[in-house]
Design a protein around this motif. Structure first.
Motif, PDB file in Angstrom:
ATOM      1  N   VAL A 129       0.833  -1.202   0.000  1.00 12.37           N
ATOM      2  CA  VAL A 129       0.000   0.000   0.000  1.00 12.37           C
ATOM      3  C   VAL A 129       0.871   1.256   0.000  1.00 12.37           C
ATOM      4  CG1 VAL A 129      -1.671   1.320   1.373  1.00 12.37           C
ATOM      5  CG2 VAL A 129      -1.998  -1.126   1.039  1.00 12.37           C
ATOM      6  N   SER A 130       1.985   1.221   0.718  1.00 13.54           N
ATOM      7  CA  SER A 130       2.862   2.399   0.762  1.00 13.54           C
ATOM      8  C   SER A 130       3.480   2.693  -0.602  1.00 13.54           C
ATOM      9  CB  SER A 130       3.953   2.222   1.811  1.00 13.54           C
ATOM     10  OG  SER A 130       4.937   1.311   1.364  1.00 13.54           O
ATOM     11  N   LEU A 131       3.631   1.662  -1.432  1.00 12.97           N
ATOM     12  CA  LEU A 131       4.207   1.873  -2.760  1.00 12.97           C
ATOM     13  C   LEU A 131       3.288   2.699  -3.649  1.00 12.97           C
ATOM     14  CD1 LEU A 131       5.793  -1.605  -3.538  1.00 12.97           C
ATOM     15  CD2 LEU A 131       6.941   0.491  -2.817  1.00 12.97           C
ATOM     16  N   LYS A 132       2.006   2.720  -3.329  1.00 13.07           N
ATOM     17  CA  LYS A 132       1.063   3.506  -4.124  1.00 13.07           C
ATOM     18  C   LYS A 132       1.284   5.008  -3.916  1.00 13.07           C
ATOM     19  CE  LYS A 132      -3.830   3.899  -5.136  1.00 13.07           C
ATOM     20  NZ  LYS A 132      -3.916   3.520  -6.520  1.00 13.07           N
ATOM     21  N   TRP A 133       1.684   5.392  -2.703  1.00 15.90           N
ATOM     22  CA  TRP A 133       1.819   6.817  -2.375  1.00 15.90           C
ATOM     23  C   TRP A 133       3.258   7.301  -2.348  1.00 15.90           C
ATOM     24  CZ3 TRP A 133      -1.944   4.160   0.730  1.00 15.90           C
ATOM     25  CH2 TRP A 133      -3.249   4.467   0.365  1.00 15.90           C
ATOM     26  N   ALA A 134       4.198   6.398  -2.222  1.00 14.40           N
ATOM     27  CA  ALA A 134       5.602   6.821  -2.127  1.00 14.40           C
ATOM     28  C   ALA A 134       6.429   6.072  -3.167  1.00 14.40           C
ATOM     29  CB  ALA A 134       6.134   6.534  -0.723  1.00 14.40           C
ATOM     30  N   ASP A 135       7.585   6.594  -3.450  1.00 16.40           N
ATOM     31  CA  ASP A 135       8.522   5.950  -4.352  1.00 16.40           C
ATOM     32  C   ASP A 135       8.951   4.604  -3.755  1.00 16.40           C
ATOM     33  OD1 ASP A 135      10.195   5.935  -6.673  1.00 16.40           O
ATOM     34  OD2 ASP A 135      11.898   6.370  -5.357  1.00 16.40           O
ATOM     35  N   TYR A 136       9.265   3.633  -4.594  1.00 18.05           N
ATOM     36  CA  TYR A 136       9.618   2.314  -4.082  1.00 18.05           C
ATOM     37  C   TYR A 136      10.885   2.347  -3.234  1.00 18.05           C
ATOM     38  CZ  TYR A 136      13.542   1.180  -7.154  1.00 18.05           C
ATOM     39  OH  TYR A 136      14.763   1.151  -7.765  1.00 18.05           O
TER      40      TYR A 136
END
Length: 154
Positions: A101-108
């Motif tokens: 889910v964090s990859l949707k909002w932040a860079d990998y």
């Protein structure tokens, strides 16, 4: 029974990934195919060891000699480990869901750094300094692999 189901599920996942990797172009399958094949071999060995517990006992005696435990001690240890095992699996799955889910909002790169840092620090109980070093190393590895070598963008 739950171990068999979980091992079987992992085996099917890795086998599916291997079949899908075979359908890629030769250059594109250089990384996913070996990873999938290693996963197939390891999960198959886990599955076989869980299906045939006598094989596991023989393998343990070949690898290292352990003092024999009574059947009661083994049963008590196994029942307690079963509950703890499911809790650990659930926690790791939750960490992975938060990572995805964090990859949707932040860079990998940011997501990978935070994921590795938090899992190493909280779950692995690694010192903060070592967790930061591990996170930097993992993120740098993924950057070199995906951004510089494979030119893959997310």
């Amino acid at each position: 029974m739950d171990r068999l189901l979980f091992d079987g599920f992992l085996f099917i996942v890795f086998l599916t990934l291997a079949v899908l990797a075979l359908q890629l172009k030769p250059v594109a399958r250089e990384l996913p195919l070996p990873v999938a094949l290693v996963g197939v071999v390891f999960t198959l060995s886990l599955l076989l060891l869980d299906v045939f517990p006598n094989l596991q006992a023989k393998l343990n005696t070949v690898i290292k000699k352990q003092p024999k435990e009574t059947a009661k001690e083994q049963q008590e240890e196994h029942s307690g480990a079963k509950e703890t095992e499911w809790k650990n699996i659930l926690r790791i799955v939750l960490w992975l869901v938060v990572f995805i889910v964090s990859l949707k909002w932040a860079d990998y790169k940011i997501g990978t750094f935070l994921f590795v840092f938090l899992v190493a620090w909280i779950e692995g109980r690694v010192a903060i300094r070592k967790s930061v070093i591990l996170s930097i190393g993992t993120t740098a590895f993924f950057y070199v692999l995906f951004d510089l070598t494979l030119n893959a963008t997310f």
